[in-house]
Structure formats: structure tokens, C-alpha cells
Design an enzyme around this catalytic site. Structure first.
Site, mmCIF file in Angstrom:
data_model
loop_
_atom_site.group_PDB
_atom_site.id
_atom_site.type_symbol
_atom_site.label_atom_id
_atom_site.label_comp_id
_atom_site.label_asym_id
_atom_site.label_seq_id
_atom_site.Cartn_x
_atom_site.Cartn_y
_atom_site.Cartn_z
ATOM 1 N N ASN A 1 0.851 -1.188 0.000
ATOM 2 C CA ASN A 1 0.000 0.000 0.000
ATOM 3 C C ASN A 1 0.895 1.249 0.000
ATOM 4 O O ASN A 1 1.726 1.396 -0.872
ATOM 5 C CB ASN A 1 -0.971 -0.045 1.183
ATOM 6 C CG ASN A 1 -2.149 0.902 0.995
ATOM 7 O OD1 ASN A 1 -2.707 0.990 -0.094
ATOM 8 N ND2 ASN A 1 -2.527 1.608 2.041
ATOM 9 N N ASP B 1 -5.762 7.960 6.813
ATOM 10 C CA ASP B 1 -5.169 7.400 5.607
ATOM 11 C C ASP B 1 -3.745 7.944 5.452
ATOM 12 O O ASP B 1 -2.875 7.625 6.228
ATOM 13 C CB ASP B 1 -6.068 7.720 4.408
ATOM 14 C CG ASP B 1 -5.836 6.808 3.221
ATOM 15 O OD1 ASP B 1 -4.682 6.396 2.998
ATOM 16 O OD2 ASP B 1 -6.791 6.520 2.477
#
Length: 303
Positions: A111, A214
Site C-alpha cells: 500500500n 489514511d
């Protein structure tokens, strides 16, 4: 304080992520994660260039490689690959693989990833099948030229935001699924991190619908900027006190990441997503001006 939020032209990405400001080219690089597309926003031209990476489904981050103007490290599935791109052409190609993590876990992928102030790689993985917000099959790593991948942390949900404050000797890390930002003691000479502690708990902001942190960045005064995937906001936070100094509201819900850039490093660039059929302008990339703050430029990866 009055800040201004403006969309970048033709900047859409279905899952925009990984903004990285490159000083040499006065450009913002970012990705459209789930379609293997890399983007370059040229500040002077006020224009976005996009390229599909041949044969790749994912592009989870993009990091310029030091002293190689047409080479970038990009996350493709569980590999960190070197991609060749001139920053203009609509197609880019993979040259080689730098390393691979969790090779047997086919449901996982890399990610978010970034470089630390010395050009080392830090990044992590996540499970991308099923309910991604309840699984902890990922890991966090670092890597530097000539070395092996080193695991920093296991049992990570969604490995996300990374930021460094060299003056405070801190490394900040977000595992989205914990709703927390952790600060680690950071040794800039060795890259080692230790002694994590929670400095910001997003469950305290909206307890009924906890926010998912995030991407993240830091300014020159040591404040962190935390994007909220389901919150429509970026929070400017003093990590020493945990106090929210400013809520920067973005005109869409899924805020994925942030990076300072621009000629004076005083523009906050914000990527967003259009997951699960969000209304327009979801997926737009924004610039925020008037924050009276400056950040640090992206550091190229040393290979």
C-alpha cells in the site's frame, strides 16, 4: 485563518494516492492505485500527465529514483519495481524488480510507501480481499540500497500514512484499521524506529462513526496533517499534545493522502478517491493554499 481549496485540472484518479513533490521538476507525482496508472502534475504548465504501466494492475506509490530522471520506484502488487517514464508519454514500462514482500500471500499487496529524509524506503502491506478494515495480515518494512527488506511491524491492518520529523527525531505511522497515529523514536543515521506511542486517536473525534486515517505529512513546525478516508477532512494536529489545530474541509468524502509542494513548499496537495460510487467531485486532486505553513519536499529513493 482562511484557506482556499481548488481542484487541479483533469486530475481525476479513481483511487488517488501517494502524492510526492519533486523539487527538481516542480511536479507532483501521484497514482491511480487500482488501475496501474501514474500521474505527474506539472506546476508551471498547470497540467496533469498520465501513464499506464504496461502489464500492471496496481500502482500503490511512486517515488523518483535518485540521479535517474526517467526511473521511478512503484508499488505493483507485492513488488517494488523500477518503472521507466519520461513524465509525458501515455505508457510506462517496468525495467526490473527491486524487492518483493509476502510473496505467498496472494490476497495482500503493498500500500502506501515513502522515503525517509535519507532516501530509504518505508512502506507496508494490507489484505485487499474481504472486509479490508477488519483484517490484520499486513506488515511494515524498511529497505535501503544494498540491503535486505527489514520487517518493522507485523499484524498491520492497512499500512498507510508515513511521515518524519527529523528535528524531533520522530517517525509517524498510520495503520488505518486502528484509527490511530503512532509516533516512533527515529534514528536518522540508521533509520531504526522504536518505542511507538499513540499521538492521535481519531475515534475521539466522531465516536459514533470512527474516522479512518489514511495518508499523512508533516510541516516544518512539526505538526502532522492526517487525511481521513471517510471524513471529508484533513486534520492538522500537534502530535505533542494531540490537539487538533485546524480541520481542512475538502469537497468530497474519501480523502486519501496529502503532501506539501509548490515553489515555496506552502501548497498542500490532497488526493481523493471515488470508491463505492461517490458523487462528483470524488477522485479529484486538490491544492490547498493560504495555510500559512510549509512542508518538506519529497526525497528521491536511493537505489
Amino acid at each position: 485563518m482562511s484557506y482556499k481549496v481548488e481542484a487541479l485540472p483533469d486530475s481525476y484518479a479513481g483511487l488517488g494516492e501517494g502524492p510526492h513533490w519533486d523539487v527538481a521538476r516542480q511536479s507532483l507525482y501521484y497514482v491511480d492505485l487500482e488501475v496501474g496508472v501514474i500521474h505527474r502534475y506539472d506546476y508551471k504548465q498547470n497540467k496533469v500527465y498520465k501513464a499506464q504501466i504496461q502489464g500492471e494492475e496496481f500502482a500503490s506509490f511512486i517515488l523518483p529514483i535518485e540521479n535517474r530522471p526517467q526511473e521511478f520506484a512503484v508499488g505493483c502488487n507485492r513488488r517494488c519495481v523500477v518503472v521507466q517514464w519520461d513524465g509525458v508519454a501515455p505508457v510506462a514500462k517496468v525495467l526490473r524488480t527491486l524487492f518483493e514482500v509476502q510473496p505467498g500471500l496472494v490476497d495482500n499487496r503493498i500500500n502506501d510507501a515513502k522515503t525517509d529524509p535519507r532516501g530509504r524506503f518505508y512502506g507496508g502491506t494490507m489484505c485487499c480481499t474481504g472486509d479490508i478494515f477488519t483484517q490484520f495480515k499486513g506488515e511494515l518494512y524498511d529497505w535501503q540500497a544494498g540491503g535486505q527488506v527489514r520487517k518493522i511491524k507485523g499484524e498491520v491492518g492497512i499500512s498507510n500514512g508515513l511521515a518524519w520529523d527529523e528535528k524531533a527525531k520522530k517517525f509517524y505511522f498510520i495503520d488505518t484499521n486502528t484509527h490511530e497515529v503512532h509516533a516512533y523514536d527515529y534514528n536518522v543515521e540508521t533509520g531504526a524506529v522504536a518505542n511507538p506511542k499513540v499521538v492521535f486517536d481519531l475515534r475521539k473525534i466522531r465516536p459514533n462513526t470512527p474516522l479512518y486515517p489514511d495518508g499523512m505529512t508533516v510541516d516544518t513546525e512539526g505538526n502532522i496533517y492526517v487525511a481521513t478516508f471517510n471524513g471529508g477532512s484533513v486534520f492538522k494536529v500537534n502530535p505533542s499534545s494531540g490537539k487538533i489545530l485546524l480541520e481542512i474541509k475538502i469537497p468530497t468524502t474519501q480523502i486519501t493522502s496529502v503532501a506539501f509542494g509548490g515553489p515555496q513548499l506552502d501548497i498542500l496537495y490532497v488526493t481523493t478517491a471515488n470508491k463505492f460510487d461517490q458523487p462528483v467531485p470524488a477522485g479529484t486532486t486538490y491544492k490547498v493554499t493560504g495555510l500559512n505553513a510549509k512542508g518538506y519536499p519529497g526525497v528521491p529513493l536511493k537505489v
